[in-house]
Design a protein around this motif. Structure first.
Motif, PDB file in Angstrom:
ATOM      1  N   HIS A  68      -2.750   1.142  10.214  1.00 15.47           N
ATOM      2  CA  HIS A  68      -4.026   0.613  10.690  1.00 15.47           C
ATOM      3  C   HIS A  68      -4.796  -0.037   9.540  1.00 15.47           C
ATOM      4  N   VAL A  69      -4.886   0.650   8.421  1.00 12.04           N
ATOM      5  CA  VAL A  69      -5.599   0.111   7.262  1.00 12.04           C
ATOM      6  C   VAL A  69      -4.919  -1.158   6.760  1.00 12.04           C
ATOM      7  N   ALA A  70      -3.590  -1.137   6.695  1.00 13.80           N
ATOM      8  CA  ALA A  70      -2.855  -2.300   6.207  1.00 13.80           C
ATOM      9  C   ALA A  70      -3.077  -3.518   7.094  1.00 13.80           C
ATOM     10  N   VAL A  78       4.040  -1.409   3.593  1.00 15.57           N
ATOM     11  CA  VAL A  78       3.357  -0.112   3.600  1.00 15.57           C
ATOM     12  C   VAL A  78       4.386   0.994   3.446  1.00 15.57           C
ATOM     13  N   ARG A  79       4.055   1.986   2.646  1.00 14.02           N
ATOM     14  CA  ARG A  79       4.853   3.205   2.578  1.00 14.02           C
ATOM     15  C   ARG A  79       3.892   4.379   2.704  1.00 14.02           C
ATOM     16  N   MET A  86       0.839  -1.190   0.000  1.00 17.22           N
ATOM     17  CA  MET A  86       0.000   0.000   0.000  1.00 17.22           C
ATOM     18  C   MET A  86       0.877   1.243   0.000  1.00 17.22           C
ATOM     19  N   LEU A  87       0.590   2.167  -0.905  1.00 18.35           N
ATOM     20  CA  LEU A  87       1.275   3.450  -0.980  1.00 18.35           C
ATOM     21  C   LEU A  87       0.249   4.548  -0.724  1.00 18.35           C
ATOM     22  N   THR A  88       0.554   5.468   0.170  1.00 17.83           N
ATOM     23  CA  THR A  88      -0.400   6.515   0.492  1.00 17.83           C
ATOM     24  C   THR A  88       0.307   7.771   0.979  1.00 17.83           C
ATOM     25  N   GLY A  89      -0.350   8.881   0.819  1.00 15.40           N
ATOM     26  CA  GLY A  89       0.171  10.141   1.340  1.00 15.40           C
ATOM     27  C   GLY A  89      -0.257  10.394   2.770  1.00 15.40           C
ATOM     28  N   ASP A  90      -1.082   9.495   3.337  1.00 14.01           N
ATOM     29  CA  ASP A  90      -1.588   9.660   4.695  1.00 14.01           C
ATOM     30  C   ASP A  90      -0.496   9.409   5.735  1.00 14.01           C
ATOM     31  N   ALA A  91      -0.836   9.737   6.983  1.00 13.45           N
ATOM     32  CA  ALA A  91       0.093   9.554   8.092  1.00 13.45           C
ATOM     33  C   ALA A  91       0.384   8.075   8.313  1.00 13.45           C
TER      34      ALA A  91
END
Length: 639
Positions: free
Chosen positions: A476-478, A486-487, A465-470
């Motif tokens: 948590h989502v992962a 996760v990044r 998962m790649l996201t701009g979120d904190a």
């Protein structure tokens, strides 16, 4: 107008059929003429008729073969030409005519199979709206859909296709979205709801206001993608083309050996009439067009056959978070008010203030107040501080809504509230005093975890998962979905670098926003969740999912695997049968005439085998989101 359009379509189809089948018809006519001549006692003319016609066809094919060779394209035409010439030279003129029938019939069958395989793609293209009914002072005026402007009010009559994207102005109606989403259940729409071009109106005439021009509308973009997909050629098809040279050499060599050992040139002709080009020329293209058509039926536009091949071999899947694994629209989760303010008091004032905000959370806050039956008031004045919040005066009270730092500037006693994983807080100050916070969260898609499990079962073992979120939210989502890599806090350039560095390839990247466009283009297969009209993402992606349903990613991988398997099975099965028959013919057990007839059956079997890639109706029907579920999801997102 409609009648003339239908008549034109019929005439076009008839002309297309005539053009496609006239060589077969002519060949059959020559054969019937030979039979008549034999009955009339002029049987001596039959060999000359059959031989002359066969050599004429061989000459025509030879011209095309030479032109292809000059372009450095080497195919199987040489086998057909050599088979015709050799059968004529050894006096097997009936076999020569049957080889011509096989050649012309194979081309006609290929054209028919392609048409059958891409019927869903053709359906999308043929349904593209041409006219719109523009509201004018005293009624409506027809105009080309290309001349519709944003803001125009259009009439959509019963059972008509919506010409451009718009907003429903009439009270309510139902739309058949099956041509775009694959969902057969009509979808209810109410005033203010978005309406996509390409859907079919129900039984009542309605008005819409155009929100896009024709070029920018959903359906026209789909049509452009489909047209590009239909013209593509998959790598496995080009690989099949490369088999032509060794297959041709093998067939000619086997025929020469049979002739040499037996001393009979007839053996050479008997071998060549069984050297079928159909498994190579037809099987792979038909299978891939069928796979793309099957994907379109399931709400997935695949831009090329090569994408299906990459999907079939994918080892890693990478997801964006917001709008992909989650719904992308934070939903109201509750009020944490500070005494002496009550929760209803805070929500009333916040809902009133958010009427003047363009923030993505504004709609959910307004809807939350309305759901509780709280009145919304007009502001005496309001101003929005971009990216920070809103300040407004409501009922004589100053209300500040926004980020903590912004609210703290107006209420020194403000303090941060505890935020759980996946949550965010909107802070509130009233008359210079801290009044509390409103909580929101972006819920996970209900079928996200099941989709990941299905992908793993299909052989896509690695997930990321790649996201701009904190970092906290991302982890948590992962953990909820079972994603191990996760990044977080990624910029678009970071996402591209992460995907480029993955070792387990091919890599699928799934995203929905404009900021995902670069990484979608950089991945081996970029899949855009295009249901919300993320044009930039859709343009840079290799496949576009037309419905807001992440399970279609797994459906697409499954279709890719099936398509490649069927294409290769058809190719090698056809080649294997041909080789066995050629070896038998080399020993003189299959006469040339019988071999030509058998070869027709092999060609037909190859085409039917490749057509299996078209599949049935809908794949993974149980995991698809129904219209009612989609409606509930949208409602939950808003509220």
């Amino acid at each position: 107008m409609r009648r003339s359009i239908r008549q034109t379509d019929v005439m076009t189809r008839v002309a297309g059929l005539a053009l496609r089948f006239w060589p077969v018809t002519l060949t059959i006519a020559v054969g019937l003429a030979g039979i008549i001549l034999a009955f009339l006692g002029a049987s001596w003319l039959v060999p000359w008729l059959f031989s002359a016609y066969s050599l004429a066809v061989a000459g025509w094919q030879a011209v095309g073969m030479v032109r292809a060779m000059l372009r450095r394209e080497f195919g199987l035409d040489i086998l057909a030409v050599t088979a015709i010439v050799s059968t004529v030279l050894v006096g097997e003129y009936i076999a020569a005519l049957l080889v011509v029938l096989m050649l012309t019939g194979g081309e006609a069958l290929e054209a028919y199979a392609n048409q059958r395989a891409k019927r869903e793609l053709d359906a999308l293209l043929s349904r593209a709206p041409q006219l719109a009914h523009l509201a004018v002072e005293r009624g409506y005026r027809d105009l080309p859909v290309s001349e519709v402007n944003v803001g125009d009010v259009l009439l959509v009559r019963p059972s008509e296709i919506v010409p451009v994207d718009g907003v429903l102005l009439s009270a309510e109606t139902t739309f058949d979205e099956s041509s775009i989403t694959g969902e057969s259940i009509p979808v209810e729409k109410h005033a203010g709801d978005a309406v996509l071009s390409g859907v079919v109106n129900g039984e009542a005439a309605v008005e819409i206001r155009a929100t896009e021009t024709a070029a920018g509308s959903q359906y026209q973009q789909i049509v452009a993608l489909v047209a590009r997909a239909a013209e593509s050629k998959a790598p496995v098809v080009r690989l099949a083309d490369r088999y032509a040279v060794p297959f041709t050499i093998f067939a000619l060599a086997l025929g020469a050996v049979a002739w040499s050992l037996s001393g009979d040139p007839v053996r050479f002709a008997e071998v060549l009439v069984l050297a079928t080009p159909c498994p190579l020329l037809i099987a792979a293209p038909v299978a891939f067009i069928g796979g793309m058509s099957r994907a379109a039926r399931n709400g997935i536009i695949v831009k090329s056959g090569g994408v299906l091949e990459q999907l079939s071999a994918a080892k890693t899947v990478v997801f964006d978070k917001t709008g992909t694994l989650t719904h992308g629209a934070p939903a109201f989760a509750g009020v944490r008010s500070e005494p002496p303010f009550t929760a209803d008091e805070v929500l009333t004032l916040v809902g009133s203030v958010e009427q003047y905000s363009s923030h993505v959370l504004a709609a959910s806050m307004i809807a939350a107040a309305q759901d509780r039956g709280l009145p919304l008031h007009e502001a005496e004045d309001a101003r929005e501080a971009a990216t920070n919040g809103v300040v407004a005066r409501v009922l004589g009270r100053e209300v500040v809504v926004g980020k903590f730092a912004f609210v703290a500037e107006h209420a020194p006693d403000a303090r941060r509230t505890k935020i759980g994983p996946g949550q965010l807080a909107v802070y509130v100050a009233i008359d210079g005093a801290y009044a509390g916070a409103l909580m929101a969260s972006d819920p996970l898609r209900a079928n996200a975890r099941a989709t990941l499990q299905r992908l793993e079962a299909l052989g896509v073992r690695q997930s990321m998962m790649l996201t701009g979120d904190a970092v906290q939210t991302a982890q948590h989502v992962a953990s909820e979905l079972g994603i191990t890599r996760v990044r977080a806090e990624c910029l678009p350039a970071d996402k591209v670098a992460e995907v480029a560095g993955l070792a387990e390839r091919p890599v699928i990247m799934v995203g929905d926003g404009v900021n995902d466009a670069p990484v979608l283009a950089a991945a081996d297969v970029g899949i855009a969740m295009g249901a919300k009209g993320a044009t930039a993402a859709s343009e840079s992606a290799d496949a576009v999912i037309l419905v807001d349903d992440i399970s279609r990613v797994a459906v697409g991988v499954g279709i890719g695997r099936d398509t490649v398997r069927i294409a290769l099975q058809s190719i090698w099965l056809g080649i294997a049968i041909s080789v066995v028959l050629m070896l038998i013919a080399a020993f003189g057990f299959i006469p040339a005439v019988a071999g030509a007839i058998i070869q027709e059956l092999v060609d037909l079997a190859t085409i039917l085998a490749a057509l299996r890639a078209v599949g049935g109706r809908l794949d993974n029907r149980d995991s698809a989101v129904t219209a009612s579920q989609r409606g509930r999801t949208v409602a939950e997102t808003k509220h």
